[in-house]
Design a protein around this motif. Structure first.
Motif, mmCIF file in Angstrom:
data_model
loop_
_atom_site.group_PDB
_atom_site.id
_atom_site.type_symbol
_atom_site.label_atom_id
_atom_site.label_comp_id
_atom_site.label_asym_id
_atom_site.label_seq_id
_atom_site.Cartn_x
_atom_site.Cartn_y
_atom_site.Cartn_z
ATOM 1 N N LEU A 194 111.879 36.884 46.987
ATOM 2 C CA LEU A 194 112.129 35.722 47.831
ATOM 3 C C LEU A 194 110.863 34.931 48.129
ATOM 4 C CD1 LEU A 194 114.558 37.287 50.456
ATOM 5 C CD2 LEU A 194 115.116 36.140 48.308
ATOM 6 N N ASP A 195 111.048 33.637 48.392
ATOM 7 C CA ASP A 195 109.953 32.815 48.878
ATOM 8 C C ASP A 195 109.650 33.219 50.319
ATOM 9 O OD1 ASP A 195 111.344 30.740 50.874
ATOM 10 O OD2 ASP A 195 112.684 31.061 49.171
ATOM 11 N N PRO A 196 108.453 32.889 50.822
ATOM 12 C CA PRO A 196 108.060 33.342 52.160
ATOM 13 C C PRO A 196 109.022 32.925 53.271
ATOM 14 C CG PRO A 196 106.138 32.565 50.969
ATOM 15 C CD PRO A 196 107.330 32.232 50.120
ATOM 16 N N THR A 197 109.573 31.713 53.194
ATOM 17 C CA THR A 197 110.476 31.252 54.253
ATOM 18 C C THR A 197 111.742 32.089 54.307
ATOM 19 O OG1 THR A 197 109.631 28.986 54.108
ATOM 20 C CG2 THR A 197 111.801 29.290 55.113
ATOM 21 N N THR A 198 112.342 32.313 53.125
ATOM 22 C CA THR A 198 113.564 33.125 53.080
ATOM 23 C C THR A 198 113.268 34.571 53.436
ATOM 24 O OG1 THR A 198 114.439 31.672 51.347
ATOM 25 C CG2 THR A 198 115.553 33.779 51.672
ATOM 26 N N ALA A 199 112.115 35.082 53.006
ATOM 27 C CA ALA A 199 111.742 36.457 53.340
ATOM 28 C C ALA A 199 111.619 36.629 54.852
ATOM 29 C CB ALA A 199 110.426 36.821 52.658
ATOM 30 N N ASP A 200 110.991 35.660 55.515
ATOM 31 C CA ASP A 200 110.854 35.732 56.974
ATOM 32 C C ASP A 200 112.216 35.709 57.649
ATOM 33 O OD1 ASP A 200 108.120 35.808 56.723
ATOM 34 O OD2 ASP A 200 107.809 33.709 57.232
ATOM 35 N N LEU A 201 113.129 34.893 57.118
ATOM 36 C CA LEU A 201 114.476 34.803 57.696
ATOM 37 C C LEU A 201 115.199 36.142 57.577
ATOM 38 C CD1 LEU A 201 117.068 31.979 57.293
ATOM 39 C CD2 LEU A 201 117.712 34.304 56.687
ATOM 40 N N VAL A 202 115.094 36.781 56.395
ATOM 41 C CA VAL A 202 115.780 38.050 56.167
ATOM 42 C C VAL A 202 115.225 39.136 57.091
ATOM 43 C CG1 VAL A 202 116.133 39.912 54.493
ATOM 44 C CG2 VAL A 202 116.481 37.530 53.803
ATOM 45 N N VAL A 203 113.900 39.223 57.197
ATOM 46 C CA VAL A 203 113.290 40.240 58.059
ATOM 47 C C VAL A 203 113.676 40.014 59.518
ATOM 48 C CG1 VAL A 203 111.106 41.164 58.934
ATOM 49 C CG2 VAL A 203 111.382 40.701 56.488
ATOM 50 N N ALA A 204 113.661 38.756 59.952
ATOM 51 C CA ALA A 204 114.046 38.454 61.335
ATOM 52 C C ALA A 204 115.498 38.845 61.589
ATOM 53 C CB ALA A 204 113.837 36.965 61.619
ATOM 54 N N ALA A 205 116.373 38.604 60.609
ATOM 55 C CA ALA A 205 117.784 38.962 60.767
ATOM 56 C C ALA A 205 117.958 40.471 60.864
ATOM 57 C CB ALA A 205 118.596 38.410 59.599
ATOM 58 N N LEU A 206 117.206 41.220 60.072
ATOM 59 C CA LEU A 206 117.290 42.685 60.130
ATOM 60 C C LEU A 206 116.805 43.204 61.483
ATOM 61 C CD1 LEU A 206 115.985 43.564 56.548
ATOM 62 C CD2 LEU A 206 118.349 43.541 57.328
ATOM 63 N N ALA A 266 106.025 45.585 50.642
ATOM 64 C CA ALA A 266 105.305 44.504 51.303
ATOM 65 C C ALA A 266 104.683 44.981 52.610
ATOM 66 C CB ALA A 266 106.250 43.331 51.556
ATOM 67 N N PRO A 267 103.368 44.961 52.733
ATOM 68 C CA PRO A 267 102.727 45.421 53.979
ATOM 69 C C PRO A 267 103.177 44.643 55.202
ATOM 70 C CG PRO A 267 101.105 45.243 52.212
ATOM 71 C CD PRO A 267 102.370 44.619 51.698
ATOM 72 N N ASP A 268 103.445 43.331 55.056
ATOM 73 C CA ASP A 268 103.854 42.547 56.221
ATOM 74 C C ASP A 268 105.245 42.928 56.691
ATOM 75 O OD1 ASP A 268 104.776 41.470 53.802
ATOM 76 O OD2 ASP A 268 105.063 39.478 54.661
ATOM 77 N N VAL A 269 106.118 43.297 55.752
ATOM 78 C CA VAL A 269 107.462 43.746 56.136
ATOM 79 C C VAL A 269 107.367 45.085 56.855
ATOM 80 C CG1 VAL A 269 109.734 44.440 55.296
ATOM 81 C CG2 VAL A 269 108.571 42.470 54.277
ATOM 82 N N ALA A 270 106.563 46.006 56.320
ATOM 83 C CA ALA A 270 106.386 47.310 56.967
ATOM 84 C C ALA A 270 105.793 47.148 58.360
ATOM 85 C CB ALA A 270 105.494 48.197 56.114
ATOM 86 N N ALA A 271 104.837 46.228 58.492
ATOM 87 C CA ALA A 271 104.190 46.016 59.789
ATOM 88 C C ALA A 271 105.153 45.444 60.814
ATOM 89 C CB ALA A 271 102.987 45.090 59.621
ATOM 90 N N ALA A 272 106.187 44.729 60.350
ATOM 91 C CA ALA A 272 107.160 44.127 61.260
ATOM 92 C C ALA A 272 108.145 45.159 61.805
ATOM 93 C CB ALA A 272 107.915 43.002 60.554
ATOM 94 N N CYS A 273 108.211 46.339 61.176
ATOM 95 C CA CYS A 273 109.139 47.387 61.611
ATOM 96 C C CYS A 273 108.543 48.192 62.755
ATOM 97 C CB CYS A 273 109.471 48.314 60.439
ATOM 98 S SG CYS A 273 110.404 47.513 59.112
ATOM 99 N N ASP A 274 109.397 48.920 63.457
ATOM 100 C CA ASP A 274 108.947 49.759 64.575
ATOM 101 C C ASP A 274 108.075 50.915 64.097
ATOM 102 O OD1 ASP A 274 110.461 48.215 66.389
ATOM 103 O OD2 ASP A 274 112.261 49.368 65.894
ATOM 104 N N ARG A 275 108.346 51.412 62.900
ATOM 105 C CA ARG A 275 107.564 52.513 62.364
ATOM 106 C C ARG A 275 107.650 52.497 60.848
ATOM 107 N NH1 ARG A 275 111.078 58.117 62.547
ATOM 108 N NH2 ARG A 275 113.048 57.198 61.892
ATOM 109 N N GLU A 276 106.726 53.226 60.212
ATOM 110 C CA GLU A 276 106.664 53.328 58.765
ATOM 111 C C GLU A 276 106.671 54.797 58.362
ATOM 112 O OE1 GLU A 276 103.598 52.236 55.051
ATOM 113 O OE2 GLU A 276 103.286 51.388 57.061
ATOM 114 N N ILE A 277 107.512 55.148 57.400
ATOM 115 C CA ILE A 277 107.508 56.487 56.819
ATOM 116 C C ILE A 277 107.098 56.327 55.363
ATOM 117 C CG2 ILE A 277 108.876 58.513 56.186
ATOM 118 C CD1 ILE A 277 110.695 57.938 58.536
ATOM 119 N N ARG A 278 105.970 56.935 54.992
ATOM 120 C CA ARG A 278 105.462 56.813 53.630
ATOM 121 C C ARG A 278 105.836 58.053 52.825
ATOM 122 N NH1 ARG A 278 102.150 53.600 50.817
ATOM 123 N NH2 ARG A 278 100.937 54.505 49.119
ATOM 124 N N LEU A 279 106.422 57.826 51.660
ATOM 125 C CA LEU A 279 106.805 58.934 50.780
ATOM 126 C C LEU A 279 105.676 59.220 49.800
ATOM 127 C CD1 LEU A 279 110.522 58.041 49.934
ATOM 128 C CD2 LEU A 279 109.634 59.440 51.790
#
Length: 216
Positions: free
Chosen positions: A175-187, A203-216
């Motif tokens: 996705l382009d940045p605008t649509t990506a931001d919309l999707v993350v905000a909706a989630l 995407a590090p920015d998507v992971a950073a937007a979450c409450d927590r990160e679990i790395r496999l």
């Protein structure tokens, strides 16, 4: 503390394909209601496979997936399918739309498995398409929409039943940045309603937007 079980839990889950090295070996995690969790790690580590296990699309070789404290390990396929239709929403990287069906029918597809009245499902679908500014006629086919529009349509489908658990596999990867931001905000907005949202992402920015990160 309410003492209520987590919305979704993986308990000592193991899985491998054929005789390959185990992808998961005794893996456990809890996903509380109202939370967003990023699943990260290198390509090939099994993030998507884990999402399919959490979403009851694959059976673990060992361990259990619990939905609100209830075991699914001995559940028949029909029961798992009912749980998926009633409790889960799914967003995939490639949108996974049916090219032979209209945009509206793609969004309302999951309602068929819940015996939801068609008119009610269509009304909800149109509201979601409007909310996410999917500016295409609802009777157009997916082959006539852009990649960003297709992912928004996929998001509408995932949210149609207001799912308690929403699983997203690289939802911003194409996705382009605008649509990506919309999707993350909706989630994140959906998690705020009390759902458990799990996102596989590189995407590090998507992971950073979450409450927590679990790395496999």
């Amino acid at each position: 503390m309410t003492g209520e079980p987590p919305c979704l839990e993986a308990r000592e889950v193991s899985f491998r394909y054929d005789r390959s090295r185990p992808i998961l070996d005794g893996w456990s995690a809890t996903f509380p209601a109202g939370s967003t969790t990023a699943l990260t790690g290198p390509s090939g580590r099994g993030k998507s496979t884990l999402l399919y296990l959490l979403g009851l699309m694959l059976h673990p070789d060992g361990g259990d997936i619990l939905i609100e404290g209830a075991s699914t390990c001995r559940m028949r396929d029909a029961g798992r399918a009912r749980l998926r239709a009633g409790r889960f929403g799914f967003v995939f990287q490639d949108a996974a739309l049916d090219a032979t069906r209209t945009v509206l029918d793609n969004v309302t597809e999951t309602a068929l498995y819940r015996d939801e009245p068609r008119r009610h499902a269509q009304r909800r679908a149109l509201q979601l398409l409007d909310r996410f500014e999917v500016d295409v006629p609802p009777h157009r086919t997916p082959g006539q929409v852009s990649g960003g529009q297709a992912q928004r349509i996929s998001l509408c489908r995932a949210l149609l039943n207001d799912p308690a658990i929403l699983l997203a596999d690289e939802p911003t990867g194409n996705l382009d940045p605008t649509t990506a931001d919309l999707v993350v905000a909706a989630l994140k907005d959906h998690a705020a309603t009390g759902a458990a949202v799990i996102i596989v992402t590189h995407a590090p920015d998507v992971a950073a937007a979450c409450d927590r990160e679990i790395r496999l």
